[in-house]
Scaffold this active site. Structure first.
Site, mmCIF file in Angstrom:
data_model
loop_
_atom_site.group_PDB
_atom_site.id
_atom_site.type_symbol
_atom_site.label_atom_id
_atom_site.label_comp_id
_atom_site.label_asym_id
_atom_site.label_seq_id
_atom_site.Cartn_x
_atom_site.Cartn_y
_atom_site.Cartn_z
ATOM 1 N N HIS A 175 0.820 -1.229 0.000
ATOM 2 C CA HIS A 175 0.000 0.000 0.000
ATOM 3 C C HIS A 175 0.845 1.267 0.000
ATOM 4 O O HIS A 175 1.931 1.300 0.577
ATOM 5 C CB HIS A 175 -1.045 0.008 1.121
ATOM 6 N N ASP A 191 6.164 1.076 6.393
ATOM 7 C CA ASP A 191 4.735 0.756 6.338
ATOM 8 C C ASP A 191 4.024 1.764 5.446
ATOM 9 O O ASP A 191 3.589 2.794 5.911
ATOM 10 C CB ASP A 191 4.146 0.760 7.749
ATOM 11 N N GLU A 238 -5.230 1.859 3.041
ATOM 12 C CA GLU A 238 -5.070 0.628 3.833
ATOM 13 C C GLU A 238 -5.176 0.922 5.320
ATOM 14 O O GLU A 238 -5.807 0.183 6.077
ATOM 15 C CB GLU A 238 -3.711 -0.022 3.524
ATOM 16 N N GLU A 239 -4.580 2.027 5.733
ATOM 17 C CA GLU A 239 -4.517 2.342 7.168
ATOM 18 C C GLU A 239 -5.882 2.665 7.759
ATOM 19 O O GLU A 239 -6.034 2.742 8.974
ATOM 20 C CB GLU A 239 -3.534 3.493 7.417
ATOM 21 N N ASP A 293 3.265 -6.432 3.662
ATOM 22 C CA ASP A 293 2.872 -5.329 4.550
ATOM 23 C C ASP A 293 3.251 -5.607 6.004
ATOM 24 O O ASP A 293 2.633 -5.068 6.921
ATOM 25 C CB ASP A 293 1.370 -5.048 4.411
ATOM 26 N N HIS A 305 3.880 2.892 12.638
ATOM 27 C CA HIS A 305 2.978 4.029 12.864
ATOM 28 C C HIS A 305 3.610 5.128 13.717
ATOM 29 O O HIS A 305 2.901 5.794 14.471
ATOM 30 C CB HIS A 305 1.675 3.567 13.518
#
Lengths: 483, 483
Positions: A294, A306, A340-341, A369, A440
């Protein structure tokens, strides 16, 4: 990566098909144990010289270091790419251009994403001592009133502890959740559901220990979901260190007061796009092999890990195969998902838009991922027959020491919208023990990514996607659908 | 911990004495190889049962966990303790009270420290893309003009690269130093001297890659020094990740512009105090054994590691010996230094104030300021005779697996004002491979400190300080003095 909702969404399923095997002879031999028809085994083994060549070109010759370089060019240019932001859309335009320059057939397909925007965020502990309390709002959190909230703290390690408290103890308080790290899947529930749990008990806000096994005063954001009918209260992460200190103070019966202000805002929805680049196969009507990651990220760090790493090994695999002049029987379709998140919004939109043709359209789904550290193999979801075939393909990765097999897939969030319904697929296994140190957070930067490891990961995807796309048979599948 | 200046300051020394051995027989036997007089060896070995008892009480019985608990009470109460701040003075008062409650003879002695105060600090990269650039001003840095500076960047990995550039290339720019980590002693020069190097070339400010081998977007501050006659320019640390990104951009010939504002301020000097707690010996006129760490910290994190851990194992060693009813021949003097982070200002003041009596006053100096992880032994500075004796004492730490010996001392900054001149001393060796991950950063919190490791470290200090204080002989020394 974003887990959470897939299991709930796809838990009620039913088998509606019985595979799509082109070569009927396979059925005779596949009877539970892993015995491939000798012809198919020999066919797969015949790719060994080509697999070695692909691996060599990517890891030590023509393309060495190119995945890292192209990824660093990209993240240095765009930085973070939050779904809903103009910056992500600019990054998507850039990728379409890059794919086109690489000779891939590039286009985008629309998807609707959330339009949440982080505003000013601040917290200060007022008692028992005055201290800055760095916070990072969770995705979709509402803001506070202007000027913020000043409230006393209730600190708990578990939701059971919270629920055991009388409502009047929690009412009007800020609930600080200090869950011990018990692996991501277990611990992340506090991030996803903490605000709802606390609001049900009358809390006015929540602060949640960052979801990570290791911290250098690092804040970790991520998506959270409000429950219908429950008051939406502001929710943010705090550092592991501050959470522990607050818990110690609370256990000493000290009165803890916090002033917190958040101007985060939900602005409805926005248009975004999945980015698609195809290496067309010899047979234009064949099913396709999807290789994906992603492109969106959180708004802290730059999403190098990520999922910049995943997205770039996926599309560079197609780019390098093209540059080598290789053309498989089937089309290899690199897809860079959006949203995606926020819960696989790009993949879900893509699934919906392709649902009428999906059984014939898709042969196999590949995703990365959960990190692009040293690759060790792939995990897999699919039928026993497909598993036998895939295990044989993994042997082609012996030069990379990446033949490890696991099942089912543990970290393929976007492709789970297909693999949970019986489509065959696989996700990269890698030495990602430190993945959640960075996840994140502002630490998701190029430092996480190693050039040689990225080369190896790209080589894994190039070999596996090419061989599956070029086999004489489709990968068997048993598609399930909703009731 | 703060290195830098001691080597320069104490490099010109001369021998003025020839030791202070009470038992003349020792000289006969100590002739280069490590042969202790058998009587002395037996004397030291006779402490084995007591050493075992001390270790057991601290690590598994009466005092287990107490060092961690008292340290967490302390740092949770006061947080960061910058020299020059009222908060440090309040913390000193608290420690005097704690020492008194523990039955130690407590008092303070004045020292003059710097009064530097961090103000608003902010930086933004304007080109080639807009991005927040977290910064952390270096101790003693001047601020910018109001509204800040906007300037282009020159990025270099080494000072040689900077010096090779024409002055007109550097003039008016912000120099970003991106030194590779080559161990602390080597790399920290960029933090200590970077502003001076850059100012000499005409730069208007400097940003320095945080001095650390590992980063999760962590900022590391520390002291820096301006050189007389060179313009004082603002200087701050940036993250490893941002430094690398800026270097990549610079090498791509992209124009990088940064807006930085710092309202840090040098307010002259302030009064602070060293904190002293004594466990009086049987012989009031004997020389003393100093066991020490520093109480001041940087203003980020809470100084749980640097040097809360060191200070608390030092004074808890005296506290526990007192609680066990032990009284040595000599006095054990726990000292919690002030102003260490500004260049051992507390230790220097103490040295000056005690200089007339120092040769008779001090028997041995012990310090911990490079971490209180799992202890492995002690490093030592002193004469060959003293070394032989000390090695025998270290054998008493066998129950802790902490008998490692090294020489000279590598991490005893405060006591170096004595040990560099021939006073014997020792510093804690421990498994501190990750020390600089946390050092001078917001990550210096209680999470760094392990309760069992702290117990073991305290036990090391208790055994070594007690046995040295109780021996029939003083530790031999050869004191050197300035020209």
């Amino acid at each position: 990566m974003h887990f959470i909702e897939a299991l709930i969404l796809f838990s009620l399923v039913i088998t509606i098909g019985h595979g799509n095997v082109l070569d009927n002879r396979i059925d005779e031999f596949w009877t539970g144990e892993c015995t491939l028809p000798s012809g198919l085994r020999k066919e797969i083994q015949s790719y060994r010289p080509l697999a070695e060549e692909i691996i060599e070109k990517i890891t030590s010759k023509d393309f060495r270091g190119e995945t890292w370089r192209s990824l660093s060019d990209f993240v240095d240019k765009f930085g973070a790419r939050l779904a809903g932001s103009q910056n992500l859309e600019d990054a998507i335009d850039y990728m379409v251009d890059q794919m086109t320059r690489a000779g891939l057939n590039a286009h985008t397909e629309e998807a609707t994403v959330e339009n949440w925007k982080r505003g000013y965020e601040s917290a200060t502990m007022l008692n028992p001592r005055k201290a800055d309390l760095p916070i990072l709002g969770l995705g979709s959190s509402v803001g506070t009133m202007r000027g913020g909230i000043i409230a006393e703290v209730v600190a708990v390690e578990t939701v059971d502890e919270l629920n055991a408290l009388p409502d009047e103890v929690v009412k009007g308080k800020i609930v600080v959740f200090v869950p011990k790290w018990k692996g991501y899947g277990e611990t992340v529930k506090y991030r996803s559901l903490g605000a709802t749990w606390a609001a049900k008990k009358g809390a006015v806000a929540t602060l949640i220990r960052s979801i990570t096994p290791f911290s250098l005063a690092t804040l970790h954001t991520g998506h959270q979901g409000y429950q219908d009918g429950v008051r939406k209260i502001p929710t943010a992460s705090i550092t592991v260190e501050d959470a522990s200190e607050i818990l110690r103070m609370y256990k000493r019966n000290e009165t803890i007061r916090i002033h917190m202000e958040m101007n985060d805002e939900n602005r409805g929805v926005a248009k975004s796009r999945n980015t698609i680049g195809e290496l067309t196969g010899k047979n234009a009507n064949s099913s396709v092999v999807v290789v994906s990651g992603h492109l969106d990220s959180w708004d802290v760090g730059v999403g190098a890990m990520d999922d910049g790493g995943g997205a770039f090994i996926a599309w560079n695999a197609a780019k390098f195969l093209k540059a080598m002049g290789l053309k498989a029987r089937r089309t290899i379709r690199a897809i860079l998902w959006t949203g995606e998140e926020q819960g696989y919004l790009g993949a879900r939109a893509y699934m919906t838009n392709h649902s009428l043709s999906e059984e014939k359209e898709f042969n196999f789904f590949i995703e990365s991922d959960i990190g692009t550290f040293t690759p060790t193999g792939m995990d897999f979801s699919g039928t026993k027959e497909a598993e036998c075939l895939f295990k044989e393909i993994l042997q082609l990765l012996a030069p990379l020491n990446a033949t490890q097999f696991a099942s089912p897939i543990d970290g393929g969030p976007d492709i789970s919208v297909w693999t949970d319904r019986g489509f065959p697929g696989a996700s990269l296994l890698n030495k990602n023990e430190k993945y959640f140190w960075y996840h994140h957070s502002a630490a998701d930067r190029m430092e996480v990514e190693d050039p040689d490891d990225l080369d190896k990961c790209t080589a894994v995807f190039a070999v596996v996607s090419y061989v599956i796309a070029d086999l004489s048979v489709d990968i068997p599948k048993e598609i399930k659908s909703f009731y």
